[in-house]
Motif scaffolding. Structure first.
Motif, PDB file in Angstrom:
ATOM      1  N   PHE A  12       0.824  -1.214   0.000  1.00 51.37           N
ATOM      2  CA  PHE A  12       0.000   0.000   0.000  1.00 51.37           C
ATOM      3  C   PHE A  12       0.861   1.268   0.000  1.00 51.37           C
ATOM      4  O   PHE A  12       0.515   2.252  -0.654  1.00 51.37           O
ATOM      5  CB  PHE A  12      -0.953   0.020   1.189  1.00 51.37           C
ATOM      6  CG  PHE A  12      -2.143  -0.884   1.050  1.00 51.37           C
ATOM      7  CD1 PHE A  12      -2.992  -0.797  -0.048  1.00 51.37           C
ATOM      8  CD2 PHE A  12      -2.439  -1.818   2.029  1.00 51.37           C
ATOM      9  CE1 PHE A  12      -4.098  -1.615  -0.174  1.00 51.37           C
ATOM     10  CE2 PHE A  12      -3.544  -2.646   1.917  1.00 51.37           C
ATOM     11  CZ  PHE A  12      -4.380  -2.549   0.815  1.00 51.37           C
ATOM     12  N   TYR A  17      -3.491   2.742  -2.535  1.00 46.90           N
ATOM     13  CA  TYR A  17      -4.651   1.865  -2.401  1.00 46.90           C
ATOM     14  C   TYR A  17      -5.162   1.388  -3.760  1.00 46.90           C
ATOM     15  O   TYR A  17      -5.367   0.199  -3.977  1.00 46.90           O
ATOM     16  CB  TYR A  17      -5.778   2.598  -1.645  1.00 46.90           C
ATOM     17  CG  TYR A  17      -7.043   1.796  -1.582  1.00 46.90           C
ATOM     18  CD1 TYR A  17      -7.179   0.763  -0.666  1.00 46.90           C
ATOM     19  CD2 TYR A  17      -8.111   2.055  -2.441  1.00 46.90           C
ATOM     20  CE1 TYR A  17      -8.329   0.005  -0.604  1.00 46.90           C
ATOM     21  CE2 TYR A  17      -9.275   1.307  -2.387  1.00 46.90           C
ATOM     22  CZ  TYR A  17      -9.376   0.280  -1.470  1.00 46.90           C
ATOM     23  OH  TYR A  17     -10.514  -0.477  -1.417  1.00 46.90           O
ATOM     24  N   PHE A  47      -6.867  -2.784   3.768  1.00 46.90           N
ATOM     25  CA  PHE A  47      -6.286  -1.455   3.841  1.00 46.90           C
ATOM     26  C   PHE A  47      -6.552  -0.805   5.198  1.00 46.90           C
ATOM     27  O   PHE A  47      -5.628  -0.270   5.830  1.00 46.90           O
ATOM     28  CB  PHE A  47      -6.828  -0.551   2.728  1.00 46.90           C
ATOM     29  CG  PHE A  47      -6.328   0.845   2.860  1.00 46.90           C
ATOM     30  CD1 PHE A  47      -5.046   1.170   2.472  1.00 46.90           C
ATOM     31  CD2 PHE A  47      -7.119   1.831   3.436  1.00 46.90           C
ATOM     32  CE1 PHE A  47      -4.553   2.457   2.641  1.00 46.90           C
ATOM     33  CE2 PHE A  47      -6.643   3.119   3.599  1.00 46.90           C
ATOM     34  CZ  PHE A  47      -5.355   3.430   3.202  1.00 46.90           C
TER      35      PHE A  47
END
Length: 185
Positions: A12, A17, A47
């Motif tokens: 990430f 994202y 996430f």
């Protein structure tokens, strides 16, 4: 779980994202597809868990660094050095998940935006608190506008994290941190 989230953090942080795929995350986290979906409903859940993990880990690292110092001034200088180090070399190129999330998700995901705002507020509040501590213990001059200087230092810290993505060397970032310390000299 911490190991898997640390691996997701790399993906990430480096890719953001939207560019991170589930396949990429699964491979990085070293989880079978079934295990991934058993632990997380979707990429967003991975996430958000990674963001929480990152914020908690970063907060702990900051606390440890500050606890080793005595005066408000020393703590403030240590905080600037911490962020300069985090913004340099390979870690700096990887980037800060909070800063990346602020830029990428702040207007698209209310929950992620709230987590990012909270993390950023804590940093700015910590800066104000350290200036106040320094003024109380005599290590920072009492006529300093704590609110204004905290805001300026906050912007420097966040700027370090953004510029760090360009691969700046540690000595360059430490020099910036030293110059920022002149704001409360």
């Amino acid at each position: 779980m911490d190991t898997a989230l640390n691996r997701a953090l790399v993906v990430f942080s480096e890719r953001g994202y939207h560019a991170a795929s589930l396949a990429e995350l699964r491979a990085a986290m070293k989880l079978a597809t079934g295990s991934l979906y058993k632990a997380f409903a979707d990429k967003r859940a991975i996430f958000l868990a990674t963001l929480d993990h990152y914020i908690a880990r970063r907060d702990q690292q900051v606390r440890e660094r500050l606890d080793a110092q005595h005066s408000g001034r020393d703590k403030l200088e240590a905080l600037l050095q911490f962020y300069a180090e985090a913004a340099s070399d390979s870690e700096g190129r990887r980037g800060c998940l909070v800063v990346t999330s602020a830029a990428e998700l702040a207007t698209l995901d209310a929950e992620a935006a709230a987590k990012v705002r909270g993390a950023l507020r804590r940093v700015e509040s910590l800066l104000r608190d350290l200036i106040d501590l320094g003024q109380s213990d005599g290590s920072i001059r009492p006529n300093l506008d704590a609110e204004a200087v905290a805001g300026a230092l906050f912007c420097v810290i966040q700027g370090l994290r953004v510029v760090g993505k360009t691969g700046r060397a540690k000595n360059e970032m430490m020099s910036v941190a030293s110059q920022a310390a002149a704001l409360f000299a």
